[in-house]
Motif scaffolding. Structure first.
Motif, PDB file in Angstrom:
ATOM      1  N   ASN B  34       7.659  49.506  49.782  1.00  0.00           N
ATOM      2  CA  ASN B  34       7.225  49.705  48.159  1.00  0.00           C
ATOM      3  C   ASN B  34       6.998  48.379  47.488  1.00  0.00           C
ATOM      4  N   GLY B  35       7.284  47.459  47.980  1.00  0.00           N
ATOM      5  CA  GLY B  35       6.945  46.129  47.104  1.00  0.00           C
ATOM      6  C   GLY B  35       5.509  45.593  46.962  1.00  0.00           C
ATOM      7  N   LEU B  36       4.961  45.050  46.015  1.00  0.00           N
ATOM      8  CA  LEU B  36       3.698  44.792  45.944  1.00  0.00           C
ATOM      9  C   LEU B  36       3.201  43.671  46.692  1.00  0.00           C
ATOM     10  N   VAL B  37       2.085  43.559  47.166  1.00  0.00           N
ATOM     11  CA  VAL B  37       1.587  42.256  48.034  1.00  0.00           C
ATOM     12  C   VAL B  37       1.492  40.930  47.315  1.00  0.00           C
ATOM     13  N   GLY B  38       1.414  41.336  45.825  1.00  0.00           N
ATOM     14  CA  GLY B  38       1.602  40.190  44.991  1.00  0.00           C
ATOM     15  C   GLY B  38       2.682  39.626  44.526  1.00  0.00           C
ATOM     16  N   THR B  39       3.818  40.377  44.889  1.00  0.00           N
ATOM     17  CA  THR B  39       5.112  40.091  44.349  1.00  0.00           C
ATOM     18  C   THR B  39       5.344  38.752  43.926  1.00  0.00           C
TER      19      THR B  39
END
Lengths: 247, 247, 247, 247, 247, 247
Positions: B34-39
């Motif tokens: 659920n984390g974003l690729v751009g974190t």
């Protein structure tokens, strides 16, 4: 659909329906007395992301620094050497190709990037075709300048019959103002329309164009123009991208 | 003060009072289910820009792709080769140093960047000290991880006594959610807390950590946490930056 | 078993039972008024070869020059640029991997090598995983600092409760004296314990630490200490290496 | 005087009387059934250090891996790509030149290094003469093969009228045995004297010279020969070095 | 005046009156069924040398291989990677600038060179302006395609109202035939006028344009056309070069 | 058969009967008071093409600039850095090997190229043997100096018993005059026969050999000698090439 704002599972799902991706590429460099240093990166990003929202294509993170060697005598300008920019583009494409992307369109905001980006494409093609083994499936790369489609060119000509010029143009300034309205700033400039001409290195550029503009009167820009230009460019790029996917 | 949103005259004025600048550096890579690729790029950018707003330092455009070779078996991850990232950082620093910047602080969002960034600093120092001529005044570079200051570490420990882990952590997820609340997404994960351990290349990473997380339970993240973490990190980095300017 | 002192048939035989290999990596740089220029290469070599003798692992030739850009204002210091050191490590690993080695542990004697060596590992992983064809079987690389194992750290703390510091330390000096007893030299230094602090480039280092030491009193070193430190480090590295082989 | 076994103050003192330095350069590669993998590095180091002891010149750390691409189909061989070796030599010379060394003589143990080392010298000369600013005082580099002086050639011819050959020669084997007498090993080889001929890449070399030797009978080597060869080579190199200093 | 056919004293004399120089740059690649592999290098060389004879400017040796990655699936084609061609152009310019040349005009025969050559110019400008010390006086570089001047374009349009196309064009074939009349060869081709379109890599090019031509009917070429085209192009380039010298 | 003057179909046909190719490689550098700057490129090209005419082998375009760093203090000299020349040769060989050429002989006109060219061969072999996949079939490269065959050496010795020397030699001057008779120029030189000796960089060369010659009296050259030398060299190279094809 922004890559940065997606999960990796969402990217996996996207690839089931499309192997196309868009990469905004710009520059960080002076844009005359009232244009923003980030103009070329901002325009590419604004329009690239608007394209992504309109047609659902994936948009990778913006390459914010470009090839701006000739702007380096103006404070705040940044540049990649052409050799660095080739490596940057090479790694962007190699990374995306590894996951199965095969149509990679760069939405460009900076004329100074065109030569180096095209050189980079052939560095990539050479690498991949020299060793056509596992993982080196062919990819196609395309550079699309946001200002060069027919609707956008027509609108520019209509909006700015004189004073458009080629650097710090009212059209690019207007696009950034549409997205960052608190940055609107009108200033007296002398001459009203900047001179035009050719240039070579940074010292030569600065000498010929002391406030940074070439042929332009950025005071012609209006927020409303920017909105229309974004719309026109997205329409043009939609066609370009769809033809590219089909090629 | 963002470089991209300033005019070149504004940058010229800034340099009259300070020769310091901040560069957010992150990564584009999977961050679990659920984390974003751009974190990692987003956290660096969010906190770097918040720092700029709080203390008025100049913030250069984000380096959005980092050294993520070990994430490349997860769809959507992008990487610079270490040699490319060295060239990127080299050109960033050379560009800024040309204008007179002498304290260049990278606000980092990605553990995988640390080694290569430090290598890059010495590539730069070697270049400049080998030829101490015109334009090669000494510069100082610093890498500051947003999570490593004392207030931030304490807050992390308080918020997530268990399940913080080291990749796709609830703290980094919370920071991105604070800025992009429409991306909040809770999902069942198995196991609840991911395994920990070392890894080498991409295949090894994927085999050991099949959903991408290391040691973390990102479902612990809350928007409110993110706001507090941003504040804590900005406070820590304010100290770090001021000491750096004075060094 | 030293690679340099083996025949190629003996290496062939070795590979039938193990695919692990150890590479000492150090530096050639000032080590204060009485430390040897080769301290970091000598310690890595002494301990790496002692490990080889104890457990029979193959020991490749020492990388004697490291990343010592920040020491270059002291006469006699040598450095590889980070980019050169990456190429050196790349070629070491590629050469050994070609013969079937899969676990490559660098025994390191120089803190300044850590960042660049780790960057090099990812340059290698990227190269090999991008083209997983014939000859590109996965390899694992590990950097093990001789001083960081638990027994060695404890012994250091016991031997030098004060005055250990971080450069030209009594522990590293003692290790070299154990192997080269004719080099023992005690000298008055001012101050007795050198100052500590951070540094950037060579000029900055020289200005802050005029005789080259950081935080240390190398006059505390004794040959006997060196013998014990070698033994402790070999014990620590035995564990590290065996876990690495099993990983 | 070995650089590695000196303090930086001792190097500073040395430079008051001489700006010459010697660098042993060898290779790590198969040397037939009974020759050591490290033969070429060991011979260069043994003779280079003996020269240093005899005439007091400074001896830098050995470059133990060389250009041995053509040996890579024999287990245990290591190689630098030519481009890496050029970078290695470049950094060695740049480091030493920074401190004021102006005569840099490489004592070479490996024929395969000759071309690349000479290419490296011109990469260095080009770099320094293109920018004759501060710190770029002229340097002179020289490659001296340990076997090519008149006394050494005469002794080789006397000792081994037949069966000397050009790889895994009895003379180089004898030099290593003189220094490492516990490595003496006589073995039956078939044919007694290896074939001769030209070669290109590793597969070609292996096919033509299946046990690694070229034209040699290494069983002719004796420890006593090695001692005399070292003495002869040191005498030859003393002349070479002194003429080089005076040039 | 050809550099290759001059003595160094003659070049010294030339520099007393002019600091301009012309460099033909072409390519070695398929040019359809009856065009010569060297067409692009030959046209650049023929016209560049004719320019030198007419106006007395110095003409450096031809760069005969260019960026032709996309032609590599046709036998006999050769290519430099873009990165190699950048290095080649860099060294050409650096060599000539060292002697005092300041206006360096490339007469180009190959569309595929344009992007990379322009990238190379900025690699050079960046290098020279970053270190404006001794020997780094500013230089100006210009790429002039032999076919793009007004007289030449008009003549092409007159001679070949249809069937000119963009690769293996009758105009470039005619220029080579004017200089190498024994190579004139008319052949049936199917279709008479080749298809047009875009292409990416070598496989894509070959698939779309199976005999190598793009949009052209090279059978329209005549020796007499070639003579007129050379004359027209020399006239155009005379203007270009003189304006460049004066810029 | 010149590659530049062939069609791609003709090259395709050629490959049915032979996979050998010849590449002239020379240099652009001062050749004393009356020798041409292009001497080394011209001799290689004249003889390489004469070989092609005599025995029908394919002759690729000449590499006209070589490694001439040491000539750069004489006006008109040009040089590739060794690293650039390695890239140039790499790309020449990779291009030709892609089409199936397996025996690539460089006919060399410049002593200064020898080291770098041989280094380049091993850069190529390393690349190809490291990844023996599709397209990386083995190739063999050979450097043949036009002056080193037995007939050519004998003729040189007969024609010029004194005053041949090693740079700006009467033999190389004679070869160029045979091809460019309008360039014949006899001049008084002082001393008649130039001094001999070693050299390092460009300043050192210029100081020792102020008019550029080394050991030679180029006034001994005659057109008639040149014709005989070309014939002798072609005879020698015919043998070399045929043996190479058969190896």
């Amino acid at each position: 659909m922004q890559l940065q704002l997606s999960t990796w599972h969402e990217v996996q799902d996207y690839l089931k329906t499309s192997t196309g991706v868009v990469i905004p590429i710009g520059s960080t460099e002076q844009h005359g007395p009232n244009g923003l240093v980030g103009t070329d990166a901002l325009t590419a990003e604004i329009i690239g992301r608007a394209l992504g929202e309109k047609i659902g294509c994936l948009v990778a993170p913006t390459i914010s620094v470009g090839m701006a060697v000739h702007h380096m005598d103006f404070t705040g300008s940044m540049t990649y050497r052409p050799s660095t920019l080739i490596a940057v583009i090479f790694d962007y494409v190699q990374s995306l190709a590894r996951h199965g992307f095969t149509r990679i369109m760069f939405v460009n905001g900076h004329g100074g990037n065109i030569a180096t980006t095209n050189a980079a494409f052939y560095e990539i093609y050479n690498h991949r075709q020299s060793d056509p083994g596992k993982g080196n499936q062919p990819v196609k790369c395309l550079l699309a300048n946001w200002w060069e489609g027919p609707e956008t060119r027509k609108l520019c000509a209509d909006l700015y019959p004189t004073g458009h010029g080629s650097h710090a143009t009212p059209s690019e300034v207007a696009v950034t103002w549409a997205a960052y309205p608190d940055r609107v700033k009108y200033m007296e400039m002398e001459p009203e329309i900047a001179p035009t001409g050719r240039f070579t290195d940074a010292a030569d550029y600065r000498r010929r164009f002391p406030d940074g503009r070439i042929g332009s009167n950025p005071n012609l820009a209006k927020i409303e123009d920017g909105k229309r230009l974004i719309e026109a460019s997205v329409a043009d790029l939609t066609t370009t991208y769809r033809e590219f996917l089909a090629a």
